[in-house]
Scaffold this motif. Sequence first.
Motif, PDB file in Angstrom:
ATOM      1  N   LEU A  53       0.876  -1.168   0.000  1.00 21.27           N
ATOM      2  CA  LEU A  53       0.000   0.000   0.000  1.00 21.27           C
ATOM      3  C   LEU A  53       0.911   1.215   0.000  1.00 21.27           C
ATOM      4  CD1 LEU A  53      -2.698   1.524   0.276  1.00 21.27           C
ATOM      5  CD2 LEU A  53      -2.489   1.234   2.757  1.00 21.27           C
ATOM      6  N   ILE A  54       0.838   1.997  -1.062  1.00 21.10           N
ATOM      7  CA  ILE A  54       1.653   3.205  -1.171  1.00 21.10           C
ATOM      8  C   ILE A  54       0.735   4.398  -0.985  1.00 21.10           C
ATOM      9  CG2 ILE A  54       3.140   4.591  -2.671  1.00 21.10           C
ATOM     10  CD1 ILE A  54       3.938   1.923  -4.068  1.00 21.10           C
ATOM     11  N   LEU A  55       1.006   5.180   0.058  1.00 23.03           N
ATOM     12  CA  LEU A  55       0.202   6.367   0.346  1.00 23.03           C
ATOM     13  C   LEU A  55       1.031   7.606   0.035  1.00 23.03           C
ATOM     14  CD1 LEU A  55      -1.350   5.249   3.743  1.00 23.03           C
ATOM     15  CD2 LEU A  55      -2.513   5.385   1.544  1.00 23.03           C
ATOM     16  N   ASN A  56       0.617   8.343  -0.982  1.00 20.70           N
ATOM     17  CA  ASN A  56       1.269   9.601  -1.333  1.00 20.70           C
ATOM     18  C   ASN A  56       0.625  10.682  -0.471  1.00 20.70           C
ATOM     19  OD1 ASN A  56       1.868  12.132  -2.472  1.00 20.70           O
ATOM     20  ND2 ASN A  56       2.283  11.201  -4.451  1.00 20.70           N
ATOM     21  N   LEU A  57       1.400  11.216   0.467  1.00 18.13           N
ATOM     22  CA  LEU A  57       0.886  12.219   1.407  1.00 18.13           C
ATOM     23  C   LEU A  57       1.389  13.625   1.067  1.00 18.13           C
ATOM     24  CD1 LEU A  57       1.281  10.143   4.698  1.00 18.13           C
ATOM     25  CD2 LEU A  57      -0.740  10.387   3.252  1.00 18.13           C
ATOM     26  N   GLY A  58       1.787  13.828  -0.178  1.00 22.18           N
ATOM     27  CA  GLY A  58       2.324  15.114  -0.611  1.00 22.18           C
ATOM     28  C   GLY A  58       1.355  16.273  -0.478  1.00 22.18           C
ATOM     29  N   GLN A  59       0.049  15.988  -0.501  1.00 24.51           N
ATOM     30  CA  GLN A  59      -0.954  17.040  -0.370  1.00 24.51           C
ATOM     31  C   GLN A  59      -1.608  17.049   1.013  1.00 24.51           C
ATOM     32  OE1 GLN A  59      -3.636  17.550  -3.797  1.00 24.51           O
ATOM     33  NE2 GLN A  59      -2.400  16.013  -4.837  1.00 24.51           N
ATOM     34  N   VAL A  60      -0.891  16.488   1.994  1.00 23.06           N
ATOM     35  CA  VAL A  60      -1.384  16.458   3.382  1.00 23.06           C
ATOM     36  C   VAL A  60      -0.460  17.340   4.218  1.00 23.06           C
ATOM     37  CG1 VAL A  60      -1.870  15.011   5.392  1.00 23.06           C
ATOM     38  CG2 VAL A  60      -2.305  14.130   3.088  1.00 23.06           C
ATOM     39  N   PRO A  61      -0.895  18.588   4.494  1.00 24.97           N
ATOM     40  CA  PRO A  61      -0.045  19.485   5.270  1.00 24.97           C
ATOM     41  C   PRO A  61      -0.081  19.224   6.772  1.00 24.97           C
ATOM     42  CG  PRO A  61      -2.054  20.614   4.631  1.00 24.97           C
ATOM     43  CD  PRO A  61      -2.096  19.259   3.996  1.00 24.97           C
ATOM     44  N   TYR A  62      -1.120  18.517   7.239  1.00 18.47           N
ATOM     45  CA  TYR A  62      -1.293  18.316   8.682  1.00 18.47           C
ATOM     46  C   TYR A  62      -2.064  17.029   8.919  1.00 18.47           C
ATOM     47  CZ  TYR A  62      -3.252  18.780  13.346  1.00 18.47           C
ATOM     48  OH  TYR A  62      -3.621  18.530  14.644  1.00 18.47           O
ATOM     49  N   MET A  63      -1.685  16.311   9.965  1.00 13.94           N
ATOM     50  CA  MET A  63      -2.488  15.182  10.435  1.00 13.94           C
ATOM     51  C   MET A  63      -2.353  15.092  11.945  1.00 13.94           C
ATOM     52  SD  MET A  63      -0.370  11.695   9.409  1.00 13.94           S
ATOM     53  CE  MET A  63      -0.852  11.746   7.733  1.00 13.94           C
ATOM     54  N   ASP A  64      -3.402  14.597  12.573  1.00 12.52           N
ATOM     55  CA  ASP A  64      -3.347  14.433  14.023  1.00 12.52           C
ATOM     56  C   ASP A  64      -3.316  12.945  14.368  1.00 12.52           C
ATOM     57  OD1 ASP A  64      -5.960  13.476  13.826  1.00 12.52           O
ATOM     58  OD2 ASP A  64      -6.874  15.179  14.855  1.00 12.52           O
ATOM     59  N   SER A  65      -3.478  12.635  15.628  1.00 14.69           N
ATOM     60  CA  SER A  65      -3.359  11.246  16.071  1.00 14.69           C
ATOM     61  C   SER A  65      -4.437  10.343  15.480  1.00 14.69           C
ATOM     62  CB  SER A  65      -3.396  11.167  17.604  1.00 14.69           C
ATOM     63  OG  SER A  65      -4.614  11.690  18.082  1.00 14.69           O
TER      64      SER A  65
END
Length: 119
Positions: A53-65
Amino acid sequence: MSELRTSTEMVPSARVEGDALVLSVRGEIDLHNSPELRTEVLDLLNKQSPKRLILNLGQVPYMDSSAIAVLVESLQKVRKSGGRVLLTDLQPRVKSLLEIARLGSIFVICKDEAEALTK
């Protein structure tokens, strides 16, 4: 390579490349929208059963718990079939959150999708 339909704006694109399911994730991920991400990712995992599973998180500026919880649950599901989760294109804030939570050792962190597809 085959494109897959997604049902949420948080996952604007999903495709299968060989034994990998590649998902692009977009937007801030927090307690309010992480259930939507969880549903989408787990639905795709159930339909595809990928080895990677490859998750491209390039457009995720923030994530929480709560987002971390979705990632870990996805990892557990993929590992049941002997697979791995690879995270790509991490923005500095997200990368530092993963480092603080000491999750860099359980996820494979890659510079970009091209690198992830070779692992």
